[in-house]
Design an enzyme around this catalytic site. Structure first.
Site, PDB file in Angstrom:
ATOM      1  CD1 TRP A  10      -2.047 -12.008  23.495  1.00 45.68           C
ATOM      2  CD2 TRP A  10      -3.382 -11.066  24.180  1.00 45.68           C
ATOM      3  NE1 TRP A  10      -1.459 -11.261  23.670  1.00 45.68           N
ATOM      4  CE2 TRP A  10      -2.920 -10.454  24.929  1.00 45.68           C
ATOM      5  CE3 TRP A  10      -5.256 -10.883  24.642  1.00 45.68           C
ATOM      6  CZ2 TRP A  10      -2.663  -8.807  25.443  1.00 45.68           C
ATOM      7  CZ3 TRP A  10      -5.370  -9.444  25.840  1.00 45.68           C
ATOM      8  CH2 TRP A  10      -4.413  -9.223  26.014  1.00 45.68           C
ATOM      9  CE  LYS A  11      -0.642 -19.466  19.627  1.00 48.90           C
ATOM     10  NZ  LYS A  11      -0.170 -20.811  19.196  1.00 48.90           N
ATOM     11  CG  HIS A  96      -0.541 -19.484  13.832  1.00 46.90           C
ATOM     12  ND1 HIS A  96      -1.026 -20.523  14.059  1.00 46.90           N
ATOM     13  CD2 HIS A  96       0.250 -18.959  14.739  1.00 46.90           C
ATOM     14  CE1 HIS A  96      -0.140 -20.763  15.437  1.00 46.90           C
ATOM     15  NE2 HIS A  96       0.582 -20.109  15.308  1.00 46.90           N
ATOM     16  CD  GLU A 168       4.765 -18.786  14.612  1.00 44.85           C
ATOM     17  OE1 GLU A 168       5.435 -18.140  15.878  1.00 44.85           O
ATOM     18  OE2 GLU A 168       3.372 -19.126  14.267  1.00 44.85           O
ATOM     19  N   GLY A 174       4.100 -24.175  20.750  1.00 47.49           N
ATOM     20  CA  GLY A 174       2.906 -25.080  22.225  1.00 47.49           C
ATOM     21  C   GLY A 174       3.969 -26.405  22.816  1.00 47.49           C
ATOM     22  CB  SER A 212       8.403 -23.130  22.320  1.00 46.23           C
ATOM     23  OG  SER A 212       7.115 -23.705  22.285  1.00 46.23           O
ATOM     24  N   GLY A 233       3.693 -16.667  21.619  1.00 45.95           N
ATOM     25  CA  GLY A 233       2.306 -16.895  21.577  1.00 45.95           C
ATOM     26  C   GLY A 233       2.452 -17.214  22.992  1.00 45.95           C
TER      27      GLY A 233
END
Ligand code: PGA
Length: 254
Positions: A10-11, A96, A168, A174, A212, A233
């Site tokens: 969820w960040k 991350h 990642e 994103g 993504s 995400g």
């Protein structure tokens, strides 16, 4: 048969209202007994207790998005692996790219966090990835191996046993455009082989892709040979899409 591991990162998103709506939606729409998937939610830490209490599906696991490598002491603002464990957190994302960049976390610091998680019986979800510039310079393999090597150096030859490694690529996060299925499979294969070759025993390491991933490309990605799971995400913040992903995942046989 594959047992996909799905992590929802969820960040820094959500609030009380969002959490209540998320729970309400999941309680209505999530398969009650998913057998073939491991679902891990990684919300901001303060919401975990509440979600745990009100989410009907008790097979969901929780992850933190960060951890400190100290056990305790004068480290204002930090949370230790032991504290996470005490509130029922079983996993922790670490390394991350947003933390590497915004919080200046080096491979060395990440390795210390990895060590602390393992010491406290939490499962590290180690994120590794290269920038667009590094990709263009053909440095992907070198960068990823370096990120993996620092973990071996600190934690030894069995470091990756029963852990998760998430590839990642920073350029995909994103962006709305994931890496191609061909590239995902190729990179995960390379990293997995590298980890196994450098481990002392026949270890079990789980490979994920993140960047993504959405309900639209999920099935194609999860069916790839070297993909054991995905780290999601933004699409994990959309209740409908998140539940769709889990429901698709649970019906996949391989
Ligand atoms: P994204 O984020 O799915 O929004 O690209 C993935 C991540 O940062 O872990």
């Amino acid at each position: 048969m594959k047992k996909p591991i799905i992590v929802a990162n969820w960040k820094l998103n959500g609030n009380k209202n969002f959490v209540q709506e998320f729970i309400k939606y999941c309680n209505l729409h999530l398969n009650k007994n998913f057998k073939k998937s491991t679902i891990i939610i990684s919300p901001p830490i303060i919401y975990i207790k509440y979600i745990k209490k009100f989410l009907k599906n008790k097979k969901i696991y929780f992850s933190s998005q960060n951890v400190d490598y100290h056990d305790q002491g004068a480290f204002t603002g930090e949370i230790s692996a032991n504290m996470l464990s005490e509130i029922g957190v079983k996993y922790s994302i670490l390394g991350h790219s947003e933390r590497r960049k915004n919080h200046f976390e080096s491979n060395k610091i990440i390795a210390k966090k990895f060590y602390s998680l393992k010491k406290n019986n939490l499962v590290p979800i180690l994120c590794i990835g290269e920038t667009n510039k590094e990709k263009k310079l053909n440095l992907t393999e070198k960068i990823l191996k370096k990120q993996v090597d620092s973990i071996f150096l600190k934690c030894g030859k069995l470091a990756f046993h029963k852990t998760i490694v998430a590839y990642e690529p920073i350029w995909a996060i994103g962006s709305g455009k994931s890496a191609s299925p061909y590239l995902i499979n190729k990179i995960l294969k390379m990293i997995k082989k590298y980890i196994i070759k450098n481990s002392s025993n026949n270890i079990k390491v789980y490979m994920q892709y993140g960047g993504s991933v959405s309900y639209k490309n999920f099935e194609e990605i999860i069916r790839l040979k070297y993909v054991d799971g995905v780290l999601i995400g933004s699409d994990s913040l959309n209740f409908k899409n998140f539940c769709k992903i889990i429901n698709i995942s649970d019906f996949i046989n391989k």
